[in-house]
Design an enzyme around this catalytic site. Structure first.
Site, PDB file in Angstrom:
ATOM      1  N   ASP A   1      99.942  60.165  44.585  1.00  0.00           N
ATOM      2  CA  ASP A   1      99.490  59.122  45.504  1.00  0.00           C
ATOM      3  C   ASP A   1      99.337  57.778  44.799  1.00  0.00           C
ATOM      4  OD1 ASP A   1      97.369  60.387  44.091  1.00  0.00           O
ATOM      5  OD2 ASP A   1      95.890  59.482  45.421  1.00  0.00           O
TER       6      ASP A   1
ATOM      7  N   GLU B   1      94.355  61.809  44.158  1.00  0.00           N
ATOM      8  CA  GLU B   1      93.598  61.469  42.948  1.00  0.00           C
ATOM      9  C   GLU B   1      92.853  60.163  43.123  1.00  0.00           C
ATOM     10  OE1 GLU B   1      92.930  59.495  39.019  1.00  0.00           O
ATOM     11  OE2 GLU B   1      94.167  58.831  40.703  1.00  0.00           O
TER      12      GLU B   1
END
Length: 384
Positions: A81, A143
């Site tokens: 991400d 994350e």
């Protein structure tokens, strides 16, 4: 097998597939597009592919690619991400690679899709039948917000590597220590009323003013009593990040909240931090019974420390030409380390470019990272 992309082509594909992770629903996106791209690449190279649906997420998934069999081996780990972006501050399209001044510009180039592009290039030429121990590649979800992907991967116990390298941007310098992170919302419930009669209400902003004073005293306590010289910011930090209260100048403020962020030193436990916060706020809570509450914004991330004399650390220092160091930001390292493996953070690009407009990965970081990866694979997967 179709021809796999070169580095620039692979980075272009990854950047073109948006995978923003954000607490704000309007920004938050699934990472499935990025995961599907990588799954296709590594499957064509003979890796077995496992895709995990991350529980209680907005359509987020982890990818685990495995080459070889047996116990131990090497895990190369990173998150799929990116953070959101401010389009007005970018000089180019965040989702298109721009080549300029010996740099690749784009959202996620260094944090951290460039790491996966490096892995792909190295894996193209591996002597697959000669692996003595497995090579794992993990691409995790979320994350940048909850770290729910790494948490779920740890719970699932799908891999038990000997060593792990998390490819966050460290300018190719091995990181063996970082702070933990937790965030809380402190809320004050006052009593609204007309501003001309303040004694008939309880102004939540005025109570929050006292809360802020207590927190600033706690910050100074951290400076005075808790130090770790490995870090550039040597004390635990407490940041007053966001505040909101009231709805009009002529009304006594009925509600106010403050969001805070704490970053702990290795060895500090979450329970200690929460206890310190509670003690700092206790006099105010007693003065205004039932009006002060504190709640965690999301699950905390623990601090991380690897032994300085660990074999992986010594090898990484030799390969990179840099001594190990500590950093102030948080990563997925503590979750991966709990798999029972020696763990470091080491990757291409600088953290100074991460989360910034016009994020970039410099060309001079790419080939050295590929050489590092090949050396790590040879040591931990090709040797007995």
């Amino acid at each position: 097998m179709s021809k796999l992309p070169n580095f620039e082509q692979s980075l272009t594909e990854l950047i073109a597939s948006p995978s923003i992770s954000a607490n704000c629903i309007s920004w938050d996106q699934s990472n499935k597009g990025v995961i599907d791209i990588m799954a296709s690449w590594f499957e064509s190279l003979g890796f077995s592919i496992t895709i995990q649906q991350v529980p209680e997420s907005r359509d987020k998934v982890n990818l685990l690619a495995k080459l070889g069999s047996g116990e131990g081996g090497l895990l190369l780990s990173g998150h799929s991400d990116t953070v959101p972006f401010d389009e007005q501050q970018w000089q180019s399209d965040p989702f298109s690679i721009k080549r300029s001044d010996d740099k690749f510009y784009g959202l996620g180039t260094c944090d951290m899709k460039g790491f996966f592009a490096c892995i792909l290039q190295v894996c193209k030429n591996l002597p697959k039948g000669k692996l003595k121990k497995p090579l794992y590649i993990l691409a995790s979800a979320d994350e940048e917000t909850t770290m729910s992907g790494a948490r779920f991967f740890l719970e699932s116990q799908l891999a038990k590597p000997d060593v792990a390298v998390i490819g966050e941007p460290t300018s190719l310098e091995p990181v063996i220590m970082h702070k933990g992170h937790m965030s809380h919302r402190i809320s004050v419930r006052g009593k609204s009323g007309h501003s001309s009669q303040p004694s008939k209400g309880v102004n939540a902003i005025e109570v929050m003013y006292q809360v802020i004073g207590a927190l600033i005293e706690l910050k100074q306590n951290f400076v005075d009593n808790y130090q770790n010289e490995h870090f550039s910011v040597t004390e635990p930090t407490l940041n007053l990040g966001a505040i909101k209260g009231g709805d009009g100048a002529n009304r006594i403020c009925g509600d106010c909240y403050l969001d805070i962020d704490l970053r702990s030193l290795p060895g500090m436990k979450d329970e200690e931090l929460v206890s310190w916060l509670s003690e700092a706020l206790k006099p105010i809570a007693e003065k205004y019974p039932g009006r002060l509450t504190m709640a965690e914004l999301h699950a905390s991330s623990p601090s991380f420390a690897e032994q300085e004399d660990a074999e992986l650390v010594t090898f990484a220092e030799k390969l990179s030409g840099h001594y190990c160091k500590a950093v102030n930001y948080a990563t997925e390292a503590p979750f991966i380390q709990q798999l029972g493996c020696q763990t470091i953070v080491l990757g291409p690009g600088s953290i100074e470019q991460a989360h910034q407009p016009d994020e970039y990965l410099a060309f001079d970081q790419i080939k050295p990272m590929e050489i590092l990866l090949l050396s790590l694979i040879e040591r931990y997967c090709l040797q007995d």
